[in-house]
Design a protein around this motif. Sequence first.
Motif, PDB file in Angstrom:
ATOM      1  N   PHE A  90       0.843  -1.189   0.000  1.00 37.40           N
ATOM      2  CA  PHE A  90       0.000   0.000   0.000  1.00 37.40           C
ATOM      3  C   PHE A  90       0.879   1.239   0.000  1.00 37.40           C
ATOM      4  CE2 PHE A  90       0.760  -0.878   4.481  1.00 37.40           C
ATOM      5  CZ  PHE A  90       1.066   0.364   5.006  1.00 37.40           C
ATOM      6  N   GLU A  91       0.317   2.320  -0.498  1.00 35.75           N
ATOM      7  CA  GLU A  91       1.001   3.606  -0.476  1.00 35.75           C
ATOM      8  C   GLU A  91       0.434   4.417   0.681  1.00 35.75           C
ATOM      9  OE1 GLU A  91       2.547   6.869  -3.765  1.00 35.75           O
ATOM     10  OE2 GLU A  91       0.603   5.887  -4.032  1.00 35.75           O
ATOM     11  N   CYS A  92       1.313   4.882   1.555  1.00 37.23           N
ATOM     12  CA  CYS A  92       0.890   5.537   2.789  1.00 37.23           C
ATOM     13  C   CYS A  92       1.316   6.993   2.769  1.00 37.23           C
ATOM     14  CB  CYS A  92       1.508   4.823   3.998  1.00 37.23           C
ATOM     15  SG  CYS A  92       1.111   5.579   5.583  1.00 37.23           S
ATOM     16  N   LEU A  93       0.361   7.875   3.002  1.00 33.46           N
ATOM     17  CA  LEU A  93       0.643   9.297   3.158  1.00 33.46           C
ATOM     18  C   LEU A  93       0.750   9.581   4.655  1.00 33.46           C
ATOM     19  CD1 LEU A  93       0.849  12.230   2.142  1.00 33.46           C
ATOM     20  CD2 LEU A  93      -1.662  12.313   2.184  1.00 33.46           C
ATOM     21  N   LEU A 115      -3.569   5.354   0.722  1.00 27.26           N
ATOM     22  CA  LEU A 115      -4.075   5.942  -0.516  1.00 27.26           C
ATOM     23  C   LEU A 115      -4.775   4.886  -1.367  1.00 27.26           C
ATOM     24  CD1 LEU A 115      -1.087   8.284  -1.441  1.00 27.26           C
ATOM     25  CD2 LEU A 115      -3.150   8.800  -0.116  1.00 27.26           C
ATOM     26  N   SER A 116      -5.687   5.336  -2.188  1.00 27.86           N
ATOM     27  CA  SER A 116      -6.477   4.426  -3.016  1.00 27.86           C
ATOM     28  C   SER A 116      -5.567   3.650  -3.962  1.00 27.86           C
ATOM     29  CB  SER A 116      -7.509   5.205  -3.829  1.00 27.86           C
ATOM     30  OG  SER A 116      -8.383   5.918  -2.977  1.00 27.86           O
ATOM     31  N   PRO A 117      -5.631   2.316  -3.960  1.00 27.80           N
ATOM     32  CA  PRO A 117      -4.739   1.508  -4.828  1.00 27.80           C
ATOM     33  C   PRO A 117      -4.901   1.832  -6.303  1.00 27.80           C
ATOM     34  CG  PRO A 117      -5.836   0.124  -3.189  1.00 27.80           C
ATOM     35  CD  PRO A 117      -6.477   1.472  -3.112  1.00 27.80           C
ATOM     36  N   GLU A 118      -6.122   2.140  -6.730  1.00 28.46           N
ATOM     37  CA  GLU A 118      -6.341   2.392  -8.148  1.00 28.46           C
ATOM     38  C   GLU A 118      -5.726   3.717  -8.608  1.00 28.46           C
ATOM     39  OE1 GLU A 118     -10.023   3.652  -5.806  1.00 28.46           O
ATOM     40  OE2 GLU A 118      -8.612   1.955  -5.888  1.00 28.46           O
ATOM     41  N   PRO A 121       0.687   4.304  -8.363  1.00 29.40           N
ATOM     42  CA  PRO A 121       1.504   3.549  -9.325  1.00 29.40           C
ATOM     43  C   PRO A 121       1.862   2.194  -8.741  1.00 29.40           C
ATOM     44  CG  PRO A 121       2.835   5.184  -8.206  1.00 29.40           C
ATOM     45  CD  PRO A 121       1.408   5.425  -7.765  1.00 29.40           C
ATOM     46  N   SER A 122       2.490   1.349  -9.550  1.00 24.58           N
ATOM     47  CA  SER A 122       2.877   0.028  -9.064  1.00 24.58           C
ATOM     48  C   SER A 122       3.952   0.161  -7.992  1.00 24.58           C
ATOM     49  CB  SER A 122       3.409  -0.828 -10.221  1.00 24.58           C
ATOM     50  OG  SER A 122       2.410  -0.992 -11.203  1.00 24.58           O
ATOM     51  N   PRO A 123       3.881  -0.632  -6.933  1.00 25.88           N
ATOM     52  CA  PRO A 123       4.867  -0.510  -5.854  1.00 25.88           C
ATOM     53  C   PRO A 123       6.206  -1.093  -6.250  1.00 25.88           C
ATOM     54  CG  PRO A 123       3.430  -2.363  -5.439  1.00 25.88           C
ATOM     55  CD  PRO A 123       2.886  -1.673  -6.664  1.00 25.88           C
ATOM     56  N   ARG A 142      -6.205  10.346 -13.882  1.00 21.17           N
ATOM     57  CA  ARG A 142      -5.856   9.664 -12.637  1.00 21.17           C
ATOM     58  C   ARG A 142      -5.015  10.569 -11.740  1.00 21.17           C
ATOM     59  NH1 ARG A 142      -3.331   3.734 -12.946  1.00 21.17           N
ATOM     60  NH2 ARG A 142      -5.421   3.401 -13.791  1.00 21.17           N
ATOM     61  N   GLU A 143      -4.117  11.338 -12.368  1.00 21.03           N
ATOM     62  CA  GLU A 143      -3.276  12.241 -11.599  1.00 21.03           C
ATOM     63  C   GLU A 143      -4.118  13.315 -10.907  1.00 21.03           C
ATOM     64  OE1 GLU A 143      -0.338  13.803 -14.173  1.00 21.03           O
ATOM     65  OE2 GLU A 143       0.618  11.867 -14.571  1.00 21.03           O
ATOM     66  N   SER A 144      -5.112  13.832 -11.592  1.00 17.10           N
ATOM     67  CA  SER A 144      -5.969  14.849 -10.987  1.00 17.10           C
ATOM     68  C   SER A 144      -6.812  14.250  -9.863  1.00 17.10           C
ATOM     69  CB  SER A 144      -6.866  15.489 -12.050  1.00 17.10           C
ATOM     70  OG  SER A 144      -7.750  14.527 -12.625  1.00 17.10           O
TER      71      SER A 144
END
Length: 220
Positions: A90-93, A115-118, A121-123, A142-144
Amino acid sequence: MNLLGSLLRYSSLPLSLINPEAEELELSFVNPAFEKATGYRAEDVLDRPCPLFDGPAVKQSTISELKIARDRCKRISRTLWNYDASGRPFECLTYIDPITVTPGNIVLLGCHFMLSPELSPSPPLTHTEDADQVSTHGPTGRESERAAELHHLENQKDELLDYARKALLRCLEMRRNTLYSRIDLYFNRHRGNLLGADSADIDAAAMMRDPLLGPRENQA
């Protein structure tokens, strides 16, 4: 601290208190929302190097920046990849925010958002220089959406901090008003204003015995 503890414990945001004196990034408190989001139980992460900041996908440069902010009691936010207790990436802020509980008493609040997985980016699979370069290819839409998510999470965190600081300030104000009321009542009584005695008759010996107005033990 009891007030702050209640605010953190029952918050729906994944929160922690960061130990400012540990050599590694260690947590001294996590709330149930943190346990639910990361899968790590409190007993697995408290007072020891936190697995949230350790793993093959974690950038050591990011950890160094978090440590510097912790040591200087400065605000910081960083995004890092890691794995939860079940091994899911997972990506953690992560935010670190200092909160003044009482004058001279500052705690370091950690907010940890998954953060939402969708939208991520790929880990990276391992911690290497190549893995540190996260791919940013993908639709601009997706970036927005990702930027909107980050903004929304920061607003949630700031609302909690604002509420906590206002509550603590109100608590200090009430304690100060209570202190002033006790002092005023004490002097009124010992001047005889409430007892009908001579207003110049102040019992100095009683003042010395009073736990509120007497000299502190560490005073000469």
